[in-house]
Each structure stands twice: as structure tokens, then as C-alpha cells.
Design a protein around this motif. Structure first.
Motif, PDB file in Angstrom:
ATOM      1  N   GLY A 117      28.599  28.162  31.534  1.00 59.40           N
ATOM      2  CA  GLY A 117      28.892  26.747  31.348  1.00 59.40           C
ATOM      3  C   GLY A 117      30.375  26.471  31.476  1.00 59.40           C
ATOM      4  O   GLY A 117      30.946  25.678  30.727  1.00 59.40           O
ATOM      5  N   SER A 118      31.014  27.126  32.455  1.00 57.72           N
ATOM      6  CA  SER A 118      32.459  26.962  32.631  1.00 57.72           C
ATOM      7  C   SER A 118      32.750  25.875  33.664  1.00 57.72           C
ATOM      8  O   SER A 118      31.999  25.704  34.626  1.00 57.72           O
ATOM      9  N   ALA A 119      33.847  25.153  33.456  1.00 60.31           N
ATOM     10  CA  ALA A 119      34.255  24.109  34.406  1.00 60.31           C
ATOM     11  C   ALA A 119      35.414  24.613  35.256  1.00 60.31           C
ATOM     12  O   ALA A 119      36.193  23.824  35.778  1.00 60.31           O
ATOM     13  N   SER A 120      35.533  25.915  35.406  1.00 61.83           N
ATOM     14  CA  SER A 120      36.687  26.484  36.095  1.00 61.83           C
ATOM     15  C   SER A 120      36.800  26.043  37.548  1.00 61.83           C
ATOM     16  O   SER A 120      37.899  25.793  38.025  1.00 61.83           O
ATOM     17  N   LEU A 121      35.674  25.983  38.275  1.00 64.05           N
ATOM     18  CA  LEU A 121      35.794  25.652  39.698  1.00 64.05           C
ATOM     19  C   LEU A 121      36.287  24.215  39.880  1.00 64.05           C
ATOM     20  O   LEU A 121      37.146  23.944  40.711  1.00 64.05           O
ATOM     21  N   PHE A 122      35.756  23.299  39.073  1.00 61.33           N
ATOM     22  CA  PHE A 122      36.208  21.900  39.145  1.00 61.33           C
ATOM     23  C   PHE A 122      37.700  21.807  38.832  1.00 61.33           C
ATOM     24  O   PHE A 122      38.488  21.270  39.614  1.00 61.33           O
ATOM     25  N   THR A 123      38.087  22.352  37.677  1.00 64.64           N
ATOM     26  CA  THR A 123      39.486  22.265  37.246  1.00 64.64           C
ATOM     27  C   THR A 123      40.395  22.953  38.262  1.00 64.64           C
ATOM     28  O   THR A 123      41.460  22.437  38.606  1.00 64.64           O
ATOM     29  N   ALA A 124      39.951  24.115  38.761  1.00 66.97           N
ATOM     30  CA  ALA A 124      40.749  24.863  39.733  1.00 66.97           C
ATOM     31  C   ALA A 124      40.916  24.080  41.028  1.00 66.97           C
ATOM     32  O   ALA A 124      41.997  24.067  41.620  1.00 66.97           O
ATOM     33  N   ALA A 125      39.854  23.394  41.458  1.00 59.47           N
ATOM     34  CA  ALA A 125      39.943  22.613  42.702  1.00 59.47           C
ATOM     35  C   ALA A 125      40.980  21.509  42.533  1.00 59.47           C
ATOM     36  O   ALA A 125      41.810  21.276  43.415  1.00 59.47           O
ATOM     37  N   LYS A 126      40.942  20.859  41.378  1.00 60.76           N
ATOM     38  CA  LYS A 126      41.870  19.744  41.144  1.00 60.76           C
ATOM     39  C   LYS A 126      43.308  20.246  41.022  1.00 60.76           C
ATOM     40  O   LYS A 126      44.245  19.568  41.449  1.00 60.76           O
ATOM     41  N   ILE A 127      43.472  21.445  40.425  1.00 60.27           N
ATOM     42  CA  ILE A 127      44.817  22.008  40.295  1.00 60.27           C
ATOM     43  C   ILE A 127      45.324  22.467  41.664  1.00 60.27           C
ATOM     44  O   ILE A 127      46.454  22.180  42.060  1.00 60.27           O
ATOM     45  N   THR A 128      44.446  23.179  42.401  1.00 63.93           N
ATOM     46  CA  THR A 128      44.852  23.773  43.685  1.00 63.93           C
ATOM     47  C   THR A 128      45.248  22.729  44.719  1.00 63.93           C
ATOM     48  O   THR A 128      46.216  22.899  45.447  1.00 63.93           O
ATOM     49  N   HIS A 129      44.515  21.629  44.780  1.00 64.14           N
ATOM     50  CA  HIS A 129      44.811  20.702  45.864  1.00 64.14           C
ATOM     51  C   HIS A 129      46.175  20.046  45.676  1.00 64.14           C
ATOM     52  O   HIS A 129      46.785  19.599  46.629  1.00 64.14           O
ATOM     53  N   LEU A 130      46.682  20.045  44.430  1.00 64.31           N
ATOM     54  CA  LEU A 130      48.028  19.513  44.216  1.00 64.31           C
ATOM     55  C   LEU A 130      49.084  20.618  44.243  1.00 64.31           C
ATOM     56  O   LEU A 130      50.198  20.411  44.709  1.00 64.31           O
TER      57      LEU A 130
END
Lengths: 210, 246
Positions: B172-185
Motif C-alpha cells: 500500500g505504498s504511494a512511492s511510484l506516484f510521489t516519485a513520478a511527481k518528484i522526478t518530473h521536476l
């Protein structure tokens, strides 16, 4: 998990290299075992360095288990209502058995220490040379012991295949250029360790080393 | 096509909820999954029943509103596809289909298949932005960007925030979402000034919301309708570790 895992992988590499000394004869193996205990003598008293390394290893094992248990508990809290149907989409048997694999490895390590370190379940007993314990322990008549080791070592190998790659990912080293190389490294280290650890017991059980 | 659906029904947040079985007849293979549910809902309304609530908006696979776990897979087994773009031709006639909402403590069920994904909004609010003076649009190429960085940033930026990664993750981790938002910036020049503080703020918010920890199983990227790669999580970890070392 990544840092404590790295400590344990370094230990495994040294442990495997030490085990392979059995192919150079009982004396070579026993001398190595003695050398481990007399490291830095006379500067440090008998067994000082080895004891420090052992404490470091135990700390790593405990912290690794603590991290695994807290991750498990967080996962349980993050999904209080389970799915009725659930189908994995990521391939990788190794990934799915990390937690139970870890439990299996703990059970094996207990058996392993009772067998070759303390000699409790070893025909030679505690007051014997390490090489004698090893060679009698994997005697052809005790083929089932070799079988336990075989299964356990393969389990360790699978744990490492996901674990080592996962550590690269956790430490933030993975990226699209390096991914292939990192996955290959994780696979290679795991396979080398599995082969290196299985050679001595198999060689003894099949009578190559006596 | 004739189908048997087993659908999660839950009146509101306080209701315990249960699976309810429905028969749906004469389904066209050209219908989308949501259209098939529309047909069932029209019948339920005519029969005086409560229609099945589910989220949807654009129905073009770009808004990130729709999403349900179909036969144990977030957005169904068709890869890189949102539920609205999943068509009934991928199912067999007479099939039994299990439909459940995203399951995660930070995504409480509002009703039936609708979950509250405000937790994602709060993660974005924690740092998913760049503080730049707003003015007229700058000239193209006034700030050069490496092609490789532009590609990787764009891949991450395709995240539509649907929440399938959380639904699929065994932790139940939100890592991919958070990582996508961090990475694109964090890969673009405009994102550099706040790069480390952003990673720290967003990861801390993700943990505060009660999402689980990442164990790199890769279930998230496998179900992601936009195919966000797992590398994004390594990028996030790298930025987060650097932020904490400072």
C-alpha cells in the motif's frame, strides 16, 4: 534494509571464500579458522577482531529483521481491508517470497550454528577441528543434511537476487542507464554465492573431498 | 456477451460493505468497461435500486479519475490502460468479473467503488510545484535541457495520479506516484532550487498519510496506465537521502 543487507552480503562473500579452503585440505581450512581468531595478535588479544565482527554481524541481522518487521506492519496498516481477488502482475518469484524467505533463512542459520559452529547436531561434537565437523557433517550417510543446505542456500540466493537489486534502488543508484548493469550485478553476485556455498557440501557428500 | 459481476457495494464510509452479484446481458464487445457499468446502472435505476457509484470523467485515459480493481488487477489485466479505455472484447463471454475499489487506508471508500484520494493532493501541496515568477511564457530554448533529461522528465510527468500504484502495491505504498511527481521536476532546470526540500517534504507527507513503505516489488509499474518506470523511485530515494544528509 539496504545498508544492513550490504553488511551481510560482505560477510557472505568472506564466508564463502573461507569455505572453499576445504578444497586445499583439512589443514588449510583449520589454519584459516585459527587465523580468524588470532587476527591482529599480539596487538589485540585472542579472538578480539572476530568477536567485533560477530557483534557487527548480529547487529546487522537484528536491524535487518527490525526493518523487515516494521515494513510488514506498515503494509498491514496501509491496507486494513484485503482484496477478495488479487493477482500479481510483476513477475518474479524471488520478490514474492522475501518475507517467508527471510524466516526460512533464520531457521536455517539456527540449524547451521548448532551443526557446524557449536557441534550440537554434528557427529564430531564441539571439541573437534572445524574441518572434521564439516567433512563428517556432510558425510554421504548424512545426505539429508546436504539436502537441507542445498534448499537453504538456493533460498538465500533468491533472497539476494531481489535484495541486492532492491538495495541499489533504495540507495538511489538505479537509473535507466544503469538498470541493466545493476540487475546483472545482483544476479551474478547471487549465483556466484550460491555456487560457492554449494560446492563444499556437494563435494563432500559425493566423496570428492574426504 | 453475458457476464456475471461481483461488485463491492458500500453505502458510505461507516457501512461495512459486501460483494454483490449482478448478471449483465447483451454486452457489446465494443463497449468500454465503464459503458458496461453504465448499462447495468440504467437497469438498476429502472428497477428502483441504487446504481453502483464509480469515479470517471474524461473517459479518454488522461484524467486519472477512473480506476477499479478488476479481477484482482488495478485497471484490469490489459497493460498500460485505464479502466475507461479497457474494452469488453478483452473478456470472454460468460466470464465472472470481480470489481473492487482501490484498497488503502489513506484512500477511504466514499461509496461503492469511489475512494477519496485527497491524500495525493496533500502530497502535491507539500512540494509538487516550482516557485517561479509567473509572467509571460519564456522563449522556447531559453533554458537548454538535455534530450535524455527531457524524455525522462516527460515520462514521469505523464502520471495522471489515478492511484493504481497504491492499489496494486502489496505494501500500500504511494512511492511510484510521489516519485513520478518528484522526478518530473527534479530532472529539469526549473526544479533545481527546491529539489531537495521538495523531495523531503513530499516523502514526509506521503509517510504521514499512512501509505506503506516501498519494497521494490514492481507491482506498481506493471499496472501503471502510463507505464511510469521504477527508476523514478530510485531518483526519489536519491534526492531524499541527499536532503536528509544536508
Amino acid at each position: 534494509m539496504a545498508v544492513t543487507g550490504a553488511v551481510m552480503v560482505s560477510f557472505l562473500v568472506l564466508h564463502m571464500l573461507g569455505n572453499l579452503k576445504i578444497f586445499f585440505g583439512r589443514d588449510s581450512f583449520n589454519e584459516y579458522a585459527h587465523w580468524l581468531r588470532t587476527l591482529l595478535e599480539p596487538f589485540a588479544p585472542y579472538r578480539t577482531v572476530l568477536t567485533i565482527l560477530e557483534i557487527g554481524l548480529v547487529v546487522a541481522v537484528v536491524l535487518h529483521m527490525w526493518a523487515a518487521i516494521s515494513l510488514s506492519r506498515r503494509a498491514g496498516k496501509a491496507r486494513p481491508v484485503k482484496y477478495v481477488a488479487r493477482k500479481s502482475q510483476a513477475n518474479g518469484y524471488a520478490t514474492h517470497i522475501m518475507r517467508w524467505g527471510g524466516v526460512t533463512i533464520v531457521l536455517f542459520v539456527i540449524w547451521h550454528l548448532l551443526d557446524l559452529t557449536f557441534g550440537v547436531v554434528n557427529p564430531e561434537g564441539f571439541n573437534s577441528a572445524p574441518a572434521d565437523r564439516m567433512i563428517s557433517g556432510f558425510d554421504p550417510s548424512r545426505w539429508w543434511v546436504t539436502l537441507i543446505y542445498f534448499v537453504a542456500v538456493v533460498m538465500v540466493g533468491m533472497h539476494l537476487r531481489h535484495g541486492i537489486w532492491s538495495a541499489f534502488q533504495t540507495l538511489g543508484w538505479a537509473n535507466r542507464d544503469r538498470n541493466k548493469a545493476l540487475r546483472a550485478t545482483a544476479g551474478l553476485v547471487s549465483i556466484v554465492l550460491v555456487i560457492g556455498f554449494l560446492l563444499p557440501p556437494l563435494a563432500i557428500t559425493f566423496g570428492v573431498v574426504k | 456477451m453475458n457476464l456475471t459481476l461481483r461488485v463491492w457495494r458500500q453505502k458510505d464510509q461507516s457501512d461495512k460493505g459486501r460483494m454483490v452479484t449482478y448478471k449483465v446481458e447483451d454486452v457489446s464487445p465494443d463497449m468500454s468497461f465503464l459503458e458496461m457499468l453504465d448499462v447495468l446502472n440504467e437497469r438498476l435505476i429502472l428497477e428502483g435500486d441504487d446504481p453502483i457509484a464509480f469515479d470517471h470523467d474524461c473517459r479518454e485515459g488522461i484524467c486519472g479519475m477512473c480506476g477499479m480493481v478488476i479481477n484482482g488487477v488495478a485497471h484490469g489485466e490489459q497493460r498500460a490502460t485505464t479502466t475507461c479505455q479497457l474494452h469488453m472484447r478483452h473478456f470472454e463471454d460468460g466470464a465472472e468479473i470481480t470489481i473492487e475499489p482501490w484498497r488503502a487506508a489513506p484512500f477511504p471508500v466514499v461509496k461503492d467503488l469511489v475512494v477519496d484520494r485527497s491524500a495525493f493532493d496533500r502530497i502535491i501541496q507539500a512540494g509538487g510545484f516550482v516557485s517561479v515568477p509567473a509572467g509571460s511564457a519564456p522563449d522556447a530554448h531559453s533554458v537548454p535541457v538535455r534530450k535524455e533529461d527531457a524524455d525522462a522528465a516527460f515520462d514521469a510527468a505523464t502520471c495522471i495520479g489515478c492511484g493504481a500504484c497504491v492499489a496494486a502495491c502489496p505494501n500500500g505504498s504511494a512511492s511510484l506516484f510521489t516519485a513520478a511527481k518528484i522526478t518530473h521536476l527534479s530532472l529539469l532546470p526549473q526544479g533545481q532550487p527546491e529539489r531537495l526540500s521538495r523531495a523531503k517534504a513530499m516523502v514526509d507527507q506521503m509517510d504521514a498519510e499512512g501509505f506503506g513503505g516501498c519494497t521494490n516489488t514492481g507491482e506498481c509499474t506493471a499496472v501503471c496506465p502510463k507505464g511510469i518506470p521504477l527508476d523514478a523511485i530510485a531518483q526519489m530515494n536519491s534526492d531524499y537521502l541527499k536532503a536528509n544528509a544536508k
